[in-house]
Scaffold this motif. Structure first.
Motif, short mmCIF file in Angstrom:
data_model
loop_
_atom_site.label_atom_id
_atom_site.label_comp_id
_atom_site.label_asym_id
_atom_site.label_seq_id
_atom_site.Cartn_x
_atom_site.Cartn_y
_atom_site.Cartn_z
N ALA A 1 0.83 -1.20 0.00
CA ALA A 1 0.00 0.00 0.00
C ALA A 1 0.86 1.25 0.00
CB ALA A 1 -0.92 -0.02 1.22
N LEU A 2 1.97 1.22 0.75
CA LEU A 2 2.89 2.36 0.76
C LEU A 2 3.51 2.57 -0.61
CD1 LEU A 2 4.74 1.87 4.19
CD2 LEU A 2 3.26 3.78 3.55
N ALA A 3 3.86 1.49 -1.27
CA ALA A 3 4.47 1.58 -2.60
C ALA A 3 3.50 2.17 -3.61
CB ALA A 3 4.92 0.19 -3.06
N MET A 4 2.21 2.00 -3.38
CA MET A 4 1.20 2.55 -4.28
C MET A 4 0.85 4.00 -3.93
SD MET A 4 -1.30 -0.78 -4.48
CE MET A 4 -2.52 0.06 -5.50
N GLY A 5 1.52 4.55 -2.93
CA GLY A 5 1.32 5.95 -2.58
C GLY A 5 0.21 6.21 -1.59
N ALA A 6 -0.25 5.19 -0.88
CA ALA A 6 -1.33 5.38 0.09
C ALA A 6 -0.83 6.18 1.28
CB ALA A 6 -1.86 4.03 0.55
N SER A 7 -1.70 7.04 1.82
CA SER A 7 -1.37 7.81 3.02
C SER A 7 -1.54 6.93 4.25
CB SER A 7 -2.26 9.04 3.13
OG SER A 7 -3.61 8.64 3.36
N THR A 8 -1.09 7.45 5.38
CA THR A 8 -1.19 6.69 6.63
C THR A 8 -2.63 6.33 6.94
OG1 THR A 8 0.79 7.74 7.54
CG2 THR A 8 -0.74 6.72 9.11
N TRP A 9 -3.53 7.32 6.82
CA TRP A 9 -4.93 7.05 7.17
C TRP A 9 -5.62 6.16 6.15
CZ3 TRP A 9 -5.48 7.50 11.92
CH2 TRP A 9 -4.82 8.51 12.63
N GLN A 10 -5.19 6.22 4.89
CA GLN A 10 -5.72 5.28 3.91
C GLN A 10 -5.29 3.86 4.24
OE1 GLN A 10 -4.17 7.16 0.33
NE2 GLN A 10 -6.24 7.75 -0.32
N ILE A 11 -4.07 3.72 4.71
CA ILE A 11 -3.59 2.39 5.11
C ILE A 11 -4.38 1.88 6.31
CG2 ILE A 11 -1.62 1.16 6.12
CD1 ILE A 11 0.19 2.88 4.37
N VAL A 12 -4.67 2.78 7.24
CA VAL A 12 -5.44 2.38 8.43
C VAL A 12 -6.83 1.92 8.03
CG1 VAL A 12 -6.53 3.21 10.55
CG2 VAL A 12 -4.15 3.83 10.04
N TRP A 13 -7.53 2.74 7.23
CA TRP A 13 -8.94 2.46 6.91
C TRP A 13 -9.12 1.39 5.85
CZ3 TRP A 13 -12.71 3.75 9.95
CH2 TRP A 13 -12.58 4.86 10.78
N LYS A 14 -8.18 1.30 4.91
CA LYS A 14 -8.38 0.39 3.78
C LYS A 14 -7.52 -0.88 3.84
CE LYS A 14 -9.80 4.06 0.62
NZ LYS A 14 -9.59 4.73 -0.69
N VAL A 15 -6.56 -0.89 4.76
CA VAL A 15 -5.68 -2.07 4.86
C VAL A 15 -5.72 -2.67 6.26
CG1 VAL A 15 -3.32 -2.94 4.63
CG2 VAL A 15 -4.16 -1.18 3.06
N LEU A 16 -5.26 -1.92 7.25
CA LEU A 16 -5.10 -2.47 8.59
C LEU A 16 -6.43 -2.92 9.21
CD1 LEU A 16 -2.41 -0.09 10.18
CD2 LEU A 16 -2.12 -2.47 9.43
N LEU A 17 -7.39 -2.00 9.27
CA LEU A 17 -8.66 -2.35 9.92
C LEU A 17 -9.43 -3.45 9.18
CD1 LEU A 17 -9.95 1.14 11.16
CD2 LEU A 17 -8.95 -0.71 12.51
N PRO A 18 -9.55 -3.39 7.83
CA PRO A 18 -10.23 -4.50 7.15
C PRO A 18 -9.53 -5.85 7.33
CG PRO A 18 -10.14 -2.58 5.72
CD PRO A 18 -9.27 -2.28 6.90
N GLU A 19 -8.20 -5.85 7.28
CA GLU A 19 -7.46 -7.10 7.43
C GLU A 19 -7.57 -7.65 8.85
OE1 GLU A 19 -5.63 -9.02 5.30
OE2 GLU A 19 -6.37 -7.81 3.63
N ALA A 20 -7.63 -6.76 9.83
CA ALA A 20 -7.67 -7.18 11.23
C ALA A 20 -9.08 -7.29 11.77
CB ALA A 20 -6.87 -6.19 12.09
N PHE A 21 -10.09 -7.05 10.93
CA PHE A 21 -11.47 -6.98 11.41
C PHE A 21 -11.93 -8.25 12.14
CE2 PHE A 21 -16.17 -6.44 10.72
CZ PHE A 21 -16.30 -5.40 11.63
#
Length: 223
Positions: free
Chosen positions: A129-149
């Motif tokens: 996600a970082l390599a694709m230019g995602a911001s910290t909050w985009q990573i939180v909302w679209k990566v971390l929380l969905p994966e850890a849900f």
């Protein structure tokens, strides 16, 4: 109290009211604990060593406060924050008053469990996600929380089960609910059948919470 009185309409009404108070205490404090604890758990993860918002000092201070509240026995916490409880709820006894210490106890509990759930997210997903230019909050909302849900749902289930036990302890200082009923009738009036009924209902209540939580986690992981 004989069995006929135990199952009398008057006592059944009292029992129903106490059960409802327990549901309200556990439900409201669980929701408030989640609303406060999930962001706190996210911050603990993000500010950890090597994380996106690494901040060792802030992470250590926050972690120390979380651990201090978690390590405080709930019965002591109930008494220690009576002034705060009275300030927020207008009283130190009753269902509304019990929600204050229950929420304070739930928040750090949820935070640590959420932090653990977030740690289990594959670092490779975050790096992509970082390599694709995602911001910290985009990573939180679209990566971390969905994966850890699924893990977060499991954490909330454990929290609700723990809050059920805490709500029974709140009855020791007039917090209402099944704990208060068991103490007033089962213990103070020497009616063991009432105490037994309270314990049985609490067991089924906890079992229902755990079963529903396990079902939800299985469905989420399947998706």
């Amino acid at each position: 109290m004989s069995d006929s009185i135990l199952f009398s309409p008057m006592f059944l009404e009292v029992f129903g009211t106490s059960l409802w108070e327990t549901i309200v205490m556990v439900g409201v404090s669980g929701i408030l604990g989640a609303l406060l604890g999930i962001p706190l758990g996210v911050y603990l993860r993000l500010s950890d060593r090597g994380a996106l918002l690494e901040n060792g000092v802030a992470n250590s201070i926050t972690g120390w406060i979380v651990n201090a509240v978690r390590s405080t026995p709930f019965i002591i916490l109930l008494v220690a924050i009576i002034p705060l409880t009275r300030l927020l709820s207008g009283s130190s006894i009753g269902t509304a008053a019990a929600i204050v210490p229950l929420t304070i106890a739930a928040t750090p509990f949820v935070a640590r469990l959420v932090e653990v759930a977030l740690r289990e997210v594959d670092d490779g997903v975050v790096e992509a996600a970082l390599a694709m230019g995602a911001s910290t909050w985009q990573i939180v909302w679209k990566v971390l929380l969905p994966e850890a849900f699924p893990g977060i749902v499991a954490a909330l289930t454990i929290t609700l089960v723990s809050l059920t036990g805490y709500s029974a302890m709140a009855g020791a200082i007039g917090g209402g609910g099944l704990g208060d009923l068991g103490i007033r009738y089962g213990y103070q009036r020497f009616l063991p059948e009432v105490m037994l009924a309270v314990v049985i209902v609490l067991i089924f209540f906890v079992q229902a919470l755990q079963s529903f939580g396990d079902w939800a986690v299985r469905r989420l992981r399947h998706r």
